[in-house]
Design an enzyme around this catalytic site. Structure first.
Site, PDB file in Angstrom:
ATOM      1  N   ASP A   1      10.892 -44.465 -10.367  1.00 55.06           N
ATOM      2  CA  ASP A   1      11.214 -45.895 -10.432  1.00 55.06           C
ATOM      3  C   ASP A   1      10.154 -46.732  -9.704  1.00 55.06           C
ATOM      4  O   ASP A   1       9.158 -46.190  -9.192  1.00 55.06           O
ATOM      5  CB  ASP A   1      12.627 -46.101  -9.846  1.00 55.06           C
TER       6      ASP A   1
ATOM      7  N   TRP B   1       9.671 -50.805 -15.708  1.00 59.29           N
ATOM      8  CA  TRP B   1      10.354 -51.886 -16.442  1.00 59.29           C
ATOM      9  C   TRP B   1       9.391 -52.796 -17.213  1.00 59.29           C
ATOM     10  O   TRP B   1       9.705 -53.961 -17.509  1.00 59.29           O
ATOM     11  CB  TRP B   1      11.194 -52.758 -15.486  1.00 59.29           C
ATOM     12  N   GLY B   2       8.186 -52.323 -17.506  1.00 61.49           N
ATOM     13  CA  GLY B   2       7.199 -53.175 -18.184  1.00 61.49           C
ATOM     14  C   GLY B   2       6.502 -54.140 -17.239  1.00 61.49           C
ATOM     15  O   GLY B   2       5.690 -54.963 -17.665  1.00 61.49           O
TER      16      GLY B   2
ATOM     17  N   ASP C   1      16.499 -53.270 -17.221  1.00 62.18           N
ATOM     18  CA  ASP C   1      17.661 -52.386 -17.411  1.00 62.18           C
ATOM     19  C   ASP C   1      18.541 -52.825 -18.585  1.00 62.18           C
ATOM     20  O   ASP C   1      18.823 -53.998 -18.772  1.00 62.18           O
ATOM     21  CB  ASP C   1      18.521 -52.374 -16.141  1.00 62.18           C
TER      22      ASP C   1
HETATM   23  C1  GLA Z   1      16.556 -49.119 -11.670  1.00 61.86           C
HETATM   24  C2  GLA Z   1      16.274 -48.399 -12.991  1.00 61.86           C
HETATM   25  C3  GLA Z   1      17.573 -47.865 -13.556  1.00 61.86           C
HETATM   26  C4  GLA Z   1      18.233 -46.926 -12.555  1.00 61.86           C
HETATM   27  C5  GLA Z   1      18.434 -47.634 -11.211  1.00 61.86           C
HETATM   28  C6  GLA Z   1      18.862 -46.680 -10.107  1.00 61.86           C
HETATM   29  O1  GLA Z   1      17.304 -50.281 -11.863  1.00 61.86           O
HETATM   30  O2  GLA Z   1      15.650 -49.270 -13.891  1.00 61.86           O
HETATM   31  O3  GLA Z   1      17.341 -47.192 -14.778  1.00 61.86           O
HETATM   32  O4  GLA Z   1      17.423 -45.781 -12.398  1.00 61.86           O
HETATM   33  O5  GLA Z   1      17.224 -48.253 -10.759  1.00 61.86           O
HETATM   34  O6  GLA Z   1      19.023 -47.313  -8.881  1.00 61.86           O
END
Ligand code: GLA
Length: 373
Positions: free
Chosen positions: A126, A161-162, A183
């Site tokens: 992440d 996330w881009g 997300d």
């Molecule tokens: C971020 C990621 C999610 C998930 C959460 C976990 O928001 O984008 O897919 O893994 O963290 O905390």
């Protein structure tokens, strides 16, 4: 490692978030095998955030929470492997994970080693708590380098996330898939937004490093961590699955598949739709007639797949002349057409196909090129 097809599996986050533990993992492994998901192609079982203690041990190693994983992570991985599945885990390029557990920043090599010892096959990494002075590209490269040198094949799944124009640098890092959007949530507007973002970046998808549109919400019906209100309708879940498959995203289920009914299983295990996702050619989709929601993609075996996504709130029509697809009259060829969601065979069409699509519905047509004389 080079990953040739979009990875498929199940991830714990959408449904369980911090309520993940060994019993759930074991049960999910059983369900993935017994209910036919592994046979349909879903091979990775991934534990997302919230699996570790808040502090590393004296040697700097990350420690599974003993209340959730009393037998340690190797025992869990061994069980997952014993079912014929692959095992995935989660960390972060920053100092902490998004939920505040230890991240891998400056622990990349020790974490890669630890994960390899446990038998991890997949690492979702992440982007939270990244030091502002550090470039994301450098941190993903650092972990990929650690994984490449840990003695085990571990697929790197980047999750930035881009952000920071990820598409421009992700292929320098060694990641096999990359989160191309924020997300997902179990509501229609979330699916529509992710589709719209994808329209601007689908050119970057391809074998070796796939655009990840986030975990599937198919079948959540408003339950679980990212479930909202009633969730989507069955028709909308079909559209969601169609978009992810047509664009060749990894297919990581996120719903509670212990309680999936037959309608949901029929979506998640639709072999014809999964085959689009897993097509080995990965040719770029293109718009037909300049219509932003009518798409074609040419398959490895010579077929053409047509997708009409109706994201609007009213019914719409479509009109597709085959000359737009490379089949002029002089070709002497037409298309034998099958609707992948209804299973209906529409027969051979010579020059064009027209039809209608309900609000929030998707029509997916697989077309075989045939002689029409
Ligand atoms: C971020 C990621 C999610 C998930 C959460 C976990 O928001 O984008 O897919 O893994 O963290 O905390």
């Amino acid at each position: 490692m080079v990953v040739k097809r979009p990875p498929m599996g199940w991830n714990s986050w959408n449904t369980f978030a911090d309520k993940i533990d060994e019993n759930i993992v074991r049960t999910m492994a059983d369900v993935m095998v017994d209910e036919g998901y592994l046979a349909a192609g879903y091979e990775y079982l991934v534990i997302d955030d919230c699996w570790s203690l808040r502090e590393r041990d004296a040697q700097g190693r990350i420690v599974p929470n003993p209340e959730k994983f009393p037998n340690g992570m190797k025992a869990v991985a061994d069980y997952v492997h014993s079912k014929g599945l692959k095992f995935g885990i989660y960390s972060c390029v920053g100092n902490y994970t998004c939920a505040g557990f230890p991240g891998s920043f400056e622990y990349e090599f020790i974490d890669a080693q630890t994960f390899a010892e446990w038998g991890v096959d997949f690492l979702k990494l992440d982007y939270c708590y990244k030091p502002v002075s550090e470039q994301g590209a450098k941190l993903y490269r650092r972990m990929a380098l650690a994984l490449d040198n840990c003695g085990r094949d571990i697929l790197l799944s980047a999750c930035s996330w881009g952000a920071d124009e990820t598409h421009r640098w992700i292929k320098s890092t060694g990641s096999s898939m990359w989160r191309s959007t924020g997300d997902v949530f179990d509501k229609w507007s979330s699916i529509r937004d992710i589709y719209n973002i994808q329209k601007g970046i689908y050119e970057y998808n391809g074998a070796g490093c796939f655009n990840d549109m986030d975990m599937l919400v198919v079948g959540m019906y408003g339950k679980g961590h990212v479930g909202l209100e009633q969730g989507l309708t069955l028709e909308e879940y079909r559209t969601h699955f169609s978009i992810w498959s047509f664009f060749g995203s990894p297919l990581m289920m996120g719903s509670d598949i212990r309680s999936a009914d037959d309608d949901i299983k029929a979506i998640l295990q639709n072999r014809d739709v999964i085959a689009l996702d897993q097509d080995s050619a990965y040719r770029q989709p293109y718009n037909v007639n300049g219509d932003p929601d009518v798409w074609a993609r040419h398959m490895d075996n010579g077929d053409i797949v047509l997708a009409i996504f109706n994201m609007g709130d009213n019914g719409r029509g479509y009109f597709i002349p085959f000359s737009e697809l490379g089949l002029g009259r002089a070709s002497g060829r037409g298309l034998e057409i099958r609707n992948l969601w209804t299973g209906e065979n529409l027969g051979v069409k010579k020059e064009l196909i027209t039809g209608g699509v309900n609000a929030h519905e998707t029509v997916l047509l697989r077309c075989k090129v045939v002689e029409v004389g």
